[in-house]
Motif scaffolding. Structure first.
Motif, PDB file in Angstrom:
ATOM      1  N   GLU A   1       0.810  -1.220   0.000  1.00  0.00           N
ATOM      2  CA  GLU A   1       0.000   0.000   0.000  1.00  0.00           C
ATOM      3  C   GLU A   1       0.844   1.271   0.000  1.00  0.00           C
ATOM      4  O   GLU A   1       0.313   2.367  -0.210  1.00  0.00           O
ATOM      5  N   LYS A   2       2.114   1.126   0.234  1.00  0.00           N
ATOM      6  CA  LYS A   2       3.011   2.285   0.285  1.00  0.00           C
ATOM      7  C   LYS A   2       3.469   2.659  -1.116  1.00  0.00           C
ATOM      8  O   LYS A   2       3.799   1.800  -1.924  1.00  0.00           O
ATOM      9  N   THR A   3       3.478   3.946  -1.410  1.00  0.00           N
ATOM     10  CA  THR A   3       4.017   4.423  -2.676  1.00  0.00           C
ATOM     11  C   THR A   3       5.481   4.777  -2.484  1.00  0.00           C
ATOM     12  O   THR A   3       5.832   5.557  -1.604  1.00  0.00           O
ATOM     13  N   SER A   4       6.321   4.174  -3.305  1.00  0.00           N
ATOM     14  CA  SER A   4       7.765   4.408  -3.227  1.00  0.00           C
ATOM     15  C   SER A   4       8.237   5.123  -4.478  1.00  0.00           C
ATOM     16  O   SER A   4       7.707   4.920  -5.574  1.00  0.00           O
ATOM     17  N   THR A   5       9.241   5.960  -4.325  1.00  0.00           N
ATOM     18  CA  THR A   5       9.808   6.716  -5.440  1.00  0.00           C
ATOM     19  C   THR A   5      11.193   6.173  -5.757  1.00  0.00           C
ATOM     20  O   THR A   5      11.998   5.921  -4.852  1.00  0.00           O
ATOM     21  N   PHE A   6      11.460   5.975  -7.051  1.00  0.00           N
ATOM     22  CA  PHE A   6      12.719   5.373  -7.478  1.00  0.00           C
ATOM     23  C   PHE A   6      13.429   6.300  -8.464  1.00  0.00           C
ATOM     24  O   PHE A   6      12.827   6.795  -9.417  1.00  0.00           O
TER      25      PHE A   6
END
Length: 282
Positions: free
Chosen positions: A90-95
């Motif tokens: 459910e977590k949005t991660s930035t790459f």
């Protein structure tokens, strides 16, 4: 110690140039495709690995080596990012992957669609080893095996134990030898072709690298290189090329580790590109 490939592609039917068209197109479109959808992190990674595998049949030059190494560098980061999405769905991660556009994704639906499983993890982790991508190695080494067990794609329990063996060594845990020994016994007891030809090949070669059990690393590497090619030939069948055997990521990754420990890799094979063992472009 020269190990010749048993399989030769029929380039008179489908030329090498045509084989390379699709992965090279994927390489050219990375900047665009990485931002389109989350699952392209995996799709692009697989295309870059396929590109490197088919490039082993090309006349080797610095240009070809650089093309292969660059694709694998992108693939390593994207593979690790794909797993990271599944850690907390459910977590949005930035790459931020090298010079590619920044992307942000969550992992919703990854487990339900069966995209996270040990086979993917083996490829991702040893690709990070090959490209000397320490950050991705660390990310994958802490990925919970319990999450893999929640995936819609399931496998024999012994295969999960192989992940635990590699993670245990990565963290230099004291019970690593016990886990290694137990996993080898479980593979022998399982007794199917994958366990005996692939799984045992992983662990035999890894044991030669990491223990004082009396294995000669290069002899074990050469034996399993041939054994795994024969397995892939059987699995692919007469109408398909055993592409996975062109670069066996786990065996190559272990050879890279052996080299980085200051040892000589005396096995010579087109399936183990020397520039990747040496880490020349990383």
């Amino acid at each position: 110690m020269k190990v010749e490939r048993a399989y030769r592609p029929k380039f008179e039917k489908i030329s090498l140039e045509r084989r390379l068209d699709a992965p090279r197109e994927a390489f050219d479109e990375i900047v665009e495709d990485i931002a389109i959808r989350r699952d392209n992190l995996l799709m692009i990674s697989e295309d870059m690995i396929e590109l490197a595998r088919w490039l082993t049949w090309e006349t080797q030059s610095a240009v070809i080596e650089q093309e292969s190494a660059t694709g694998l560098k992108y693939a390593s980061k994207m593979y690790a990012a794909f797993f990271e999405c599944a850690r907390e769905p459910e977590k949005t991660s930035t790459f931020n992957i090298y010079d590619l556009p920044e992307v942000s994704w969550n992992g919703l639906g990854l487990l339900e669609s069966g995209r996270i499983y040990p086979g993917q993890w083996f490829d991702a982790y040893f690709l990070a080893v090959i490209t000397r991508d320490t950050d991705s190695m660390n990310t994958l080494a802490t990925f919970p095996v319990g999450i893999m067990r929640q995936s819609a794609t399931t496998t024999d329990e012994v295969v999960y134990s192989l992940v635990e063996v590699f993670q245990s060594y990565h963290h230099r845990e004291k019970d690593f030898p016990v886990k290694l020994n137990q996993a080898m016994k479980a593979l022998l007891a399982d007794g199917d072709d994958w366990s005996l030809d692939i799984g045992m090949g992983y662990l035999e070669t890894f044991a030669a690298l990491t223990t004082n059990a009396g294995f000669d690393f290069n002899e074990v590497l050469a034996k399993n290189l041939q054994c795994q090619e024969q397995y892939q030939i059987r699995e692919s069948g007469p109408n398909h090329a055993p592409v996975d055997s062109f670069i066996p990521l786990q065996l190559l990754g272990t050879a890279c580790m052996w080299h980085d420990c200051g040892n000589e890799v005396s096995v010579e094979s087109d399936s183990l590109p020397r520039f990747l063992i040496d880490g020349r472009y990383f």
